[in-house]
Scaffold this motif. Structure first.
Motif, PDB file in Angstrom:
ATOM      1  N   ASN A  88       2.899   6.226  -2.442  1.00 49.38           N
ATOM      2  CA  ASN A  88       4.053   7.075  -2.774  1.00 49.38           C
ATOM      3  C   ASN A  88       4.133   7.340  -4.268  1.00 49.38           C
ATOM      4  OD1 ASN A  88       4.808   7.203  -0.084  1.00 49.38           O
ATOM      5  ND2 ASN A  88       6.258   5.495  -0.227  1.00 49.38           N
ATOM      6  N   LYS A  89       3.867   6.303  -5.076  1.00 50.30           N
ATOM      7  CA  LYS A  89       3.893   6.490  -6.535  1.00 50.30           C
ATOM      8  C   LYS A  89       2.781   7.460  -6.959  1.00 50.30           C
ATOM      9  CE  LYS A  89       4.959   5.429 -10.887  1.00 50.30           C
ATOM     10  NZ  LYS A  89       4.635   4.138 -11.497  1.00 50.30           N
ATOM     11  N   PHE A  90       1.611   7.328  -6.364  1.00 47.98           N
ATOM     12  CA  PHE A  90       0.501   8.225  -6.669  1.00 47.98           C
ATOM     13  C   PHE A  90       0.884   9.669  -6.338  1.00 47.98           C
ATOM     14  CE2 PHE A  90      -4.330   8.973  -5.840  1.00 47.98           C
ATOM     15  CZ  PHE A  90      -4.485   9.436  -7.133  1.00 47.98           C
ATOM     16  N   ARG A  91       1.468   9.861  -5.168  1.00 49.95           N
ATOM     17  CA  ARG A  91       1.926  11.200  -4.749  1.00 49.95           C
ATOM     18  C   ARG A  91       2.909  11.767  -5.766  1.00 49.95           C
ATOM     19  NH1 ARG A  91       6.023  10.343  -0.363  1.00 49.95           N
ATOM     20  NH2 ARG A  91       7.166   9.817  -2.267  1.00 49.95           N
TER      21      ARG A  91
ATOM     22  N   THR B 231       0.822  -1.208   0.000  1.00 52.18           N
ATOM     23  CA  THR B 231       0.000   0.000   0.000  1.00 52.18           C
ATOM     24  C   THR B 231       0.855   1.257   0.000  1.00 52.18           C
ATOM     25  OG1 THR B 231      -1.732  -1.175   1.200  1.00 52.18           O
ATOM     26  CG2 THR B 231      -1.829   1.221   1.213  1.00 52.18           C
ATOM     27  N   SER B 232       1.917   1.271   0.790  1.00 51.58           N
ATOM     28  CA  SER B 232       2.756   2.468   0.849  1.00 51.58           C
ATOM     29  C   SER B 232       3.427   2.731  -0.488  1.00 51.58           C
ATOM     30  CB  SER B 232       3.804   2.334   1.956  1.00 51.58           C
ATOM     31  OG  SER B 232       4.648   1.226   1.720  1.00 51.58           O
TER      32      SER B 232
ATOM     33  N   TYR C 143      -7.574   7.466  -1.150  1.00 53.07           N
ATOM     34  CA  TYR C 143      -6.138   7.714  -1.115  1.00 53.07           C
ATOM     35  C   TYR C 143      -5.816   9.196  -1.293  1.00 53.07           C
ATOM     36  CZ  TYR C 143      -5.460   2.681  -1.332  1.00 53.07           C
ATOM     37  OH  TYR C 143      -5.475   1.343  -1.042  1.00 53.07           O
ATOM     38  N   LEU C 144      -6.602   9.900  -2.086  1.00 55.51           N
ATOM     39  CA  LEU C 144      -6.386  11.345  -2.243  1.00 55.51           C
ATOM     40  C   LEU C 144      -6.603  12.068  -0.916  1.00 55.51           C
ATOM     41  CD1 LEU C 144      -8.026  11.993  -5.731  1.00 55.51           C
ATOM     42  CD2 LEU C 144      -5.638  12.453  -5.117  1.00 55.51           C
TER      43      LEU C 144
ATOM     44  N   PHE D  11      -3.194  -0.349  -7.468  1.00 52.12           N
ATOM     45  CA  PHE D  11      -4.563   0.099  -7.243  1.00 52.12           C
ATOM     46  C   PHE D  11      -5.598  -0.891  -7.759  1.00 52.12           C
ATOM     47  CE2 PHE D  11      -2.791   4.550  -7.050  1.00 52.12           C
ATOM     48  CZ  PHE D  11      -3.126   4.741  -5.719  1.00 52.12           C
ATOM     49  N   SER D  12      -5.141  -1.930  -8.413  1.00 47.14           N
ATOM     50  CA  SER D  12      -6.090  -2.908  -8.954  1.00 47.14           C
ATOM     51  C   SER D  12      -6.912  -3.535  -7.838  1.00 47.14           C
ATOM     52  CB  SER D  12      -5.341  -4.006  -9.706  1.00 47.14           C
ATOM     53  OG  SER D  12      -6.243  -5.017 -10.118  1.00 47.14           O
TER      54      SER D  12
END
Length: 551
Positions: free
Chosen positions: A227-230, A222-223, A259-260, A404-405
């Protein structure tokens, strides 16, 4: 007893299985084929059974690759019930009419071109109204309730942890003195997921019929995904561009909001306008808000503290076409989340059309992209794509976050098998592309000691007192194909073959050519790839020359 695999066999979409026992016919899932044009054409073929003969339907969850052809069943004469969870019924109330609406709009757009060209017009597989009408036949069940539906047939729905209301279905079939327990996994969740419980471990099965979508991949934790999303958000905004996210309207969109909010609360991203441009996603979010009892304890505790993961600051919901078009005027520093998740239909195509050519923009994929879809082509690196008949140059940055799948990865699939216990008789892999299934099968063999079975499209497994056998010939999406292909002889003027059979054979040929093209495109050694392509082209050229001589 027979089990026939009518979809999601060595492919990911079109889930549909026909179980025949004691004179009854039961359908488990009835989903749309998604992907390339040739794959999607299977949706227009006749069913390989008479819908009037079906006794009942069991539905694992609301995603249209599992539910999307149910309205067609009713349109073609089925009048029985569909058993599924109550949450799935609520989601189908918005998803199936929306699916019908998309088909109507797509057909209307194509028919304008066909009219100008003087070609025969198309009709939708079903309309929004027909989809809404069939929902009257849906019957809701709760998790963990075992009940008898037909003599010799008992079922129990268990939480699959994939999307709201998703289920694995335990099916007990009794013939004579023998009872076999089948477990249809549906889609297995990617634990831990926001909102949802972990996939249920199911013991004492004889056969597991399980998905294998990510059978050859690992998602990361999850982290990692957070982190990739950020990083993707901050890098895109540093360039002044928009972040466009093709997202499934149900579950994935709500997960992204979750997550946002974490990133916003931790001040990992700047204040940002987030646009949900999907009427379906808006309605699904409303359903989530009154589905408290299906959430996991962590989410329930959060809500009881007054926190709302679905109420992000500066969150905008677009309902009308006018709202959607206004988003296209935003040149940068916005997050646009829109359906469909594979970028093959819906409003997302308009947003891609307005952003793909911008070098400062980013397109982020957060879910599985089936072969032949626009999403898969972008992930494969295509630099030119066609959207609504217009050639678009791809200059935007293309990113992908597998984590995220909502599907379990290889590790998650293996963990589910091990927590459920080794099935007594076998494991049957469905809902996966060939490479994913092959890799997962080898892992299962090494770790569990069972060599899984991988059915082909239309193949039938038979059970009797002597055990299980597999049919030597399989159906290929046309109801009369099995009988006709068995009798086809060298052609002469007296041979007659139905147009459906010919069309299906052509579709199958084009599917194979498309798969070959995808594999050669991804080959590291381009010289080998070119040599293979030229060899195939020479075969086709030779056939064309022979055909021209015959004329």
């Amino acid at each position: 007893m027979n089990l026939t695999f009518l979809g999601a066999a060595q492919m990911v979409t079109g889930s549909c299985y026909l179980l025949e026992t004691r004179g009854y016919k039961i359908i488990i899932d009835c989903g749309l084929f998604q992907g390339s044009k040739h794959i999607k054409e299977k949706n227009y073929n006749e069913f390989p059974f008479s819908p009037k003969d079906i006794s009942l339907v069991l539905l694992t969850h609301a995603h249209t690759d599992h539910s999307g052809l149910i309205p067609k069943l009713y349109k073609n004469g089925y009048t029985g019930p569909v058993y599924t969870t109550n949450a799935t019924i609520e989601l189908c109330k918005i998803m199936l009419p929306d699916s019908g609406h998309i088909q109507e709009m797509e057909v209307e757009r194509k028919n304008r071109k066909f009219t100008r060209a003087g070609l025969p017009l198309l009709t939708p597989i079903y309309t929004s109204e027909e989809a809404a009408d069939c929902l009257n036949y849906f019957k809701g069940v709760e998790y963990r309730e075992k009940f008898e539906l037909l003599p010799g047939l008992q079922v129990c729905f268990q939480d699959a942890g994939h999307i709201l209301g998703s289920a694995m279905i335990e099916v007990w079939v009794t013939e004579g003195e023998k009872t076999l327990k089948f477990v249809f996994s549906g889609d297995i969740g990617n634990a831990p997921e926001p909102y949802l419980e972990q996939p249920t471990c199911i013991a004492d099965s004889d056969y597991l019929i399980m998905e294998s979508t990510y059978g050859n991949r690992l998602h990361g934790n999850t982290s990692d995904r957070l982190n990739k999303f950020r990083d993707v958000i901050n890098e895109t905004f540093a360039k002044g561009g928009n972040l466009v996210i093709p997202s499934f309207a149900i579950e994935r969109t709500q997960d992204l909001l979750y997550y946002l909010e974490i990133l916003h609360d931790n001040k990992d991203i700047p204040p940002v306008d987030v646009y949900i441009d999907s009427p379906l996603a808006v309605e699904a979010t409303k359903i989530f808000r009154h589905s408290f009892k299906y959430f996991n304890k962590e989410t329930q505790d959060s809500i009881q503290r007054g926190e709302d993961p679905l109420n992000l600051p500066r969150l905008h919901f677009s309902l009308t076409a006018k709202d959607s078009m206004a988003i296209n005027e935003i040149k940068g520093k916005a997050i646009i989340i829109s359906a469909s998740g594979m970028a093959d239909a819906g409003r997302i195509k308009h947003h891609l059309k307005h952003n793909l050519w911008r070098s400062e923009a980013t397109v982020l994929f957060v879910g599985y992209q089936a072969e032949g879809t626009l999403g898969r082509r972008l992930l494969n690196g295509d630099k030119q794509v066609t959207i609504h008949g217009e050639e678009i140059s791809v200059k935007a940055n293309i990113e992908n976050i597998d984590g995220f799948s909502a599907h379990a990865d290889q590790r998650g699939l293996l963990n589910w098998i091990q927590c459920s216990g080794t099935p007594a008789e076998g494991i049957i892999l469905v809902h996966g592309e060939e490479e994913a299934q092959s890799d997962l099968a080898q892992k299962i063999k090494d770790q569990v000691g069972i060599e899984p079975l991988i059915p082909s499209l239309g193949e039938t497994f038979h059970w009797n007192e002597s055990g299980m056998t597999r049919s030597p010939k399989h159906w290929s999406a046309d109801s009369n194909l099995k009988a006709e292909t068995a009798e086809i002889k060298p052609m002469n003027d007296k041979n007659e073959v139905s147009s459906n059979t010919l069309n299906e054979a052509l579709t199958d040929l084009m599917d194979k050519i498309h798969k070959l093209s995808e594999k050669e495109r991804q080959r590291d050694n381009q010289s080998d790839a070119l040599r293979n392509v030229l060899e195939i082209r020479e075969l086709v050229d030779n056939k064309l020359r022979l055909t021209n001589k015959e004329k």
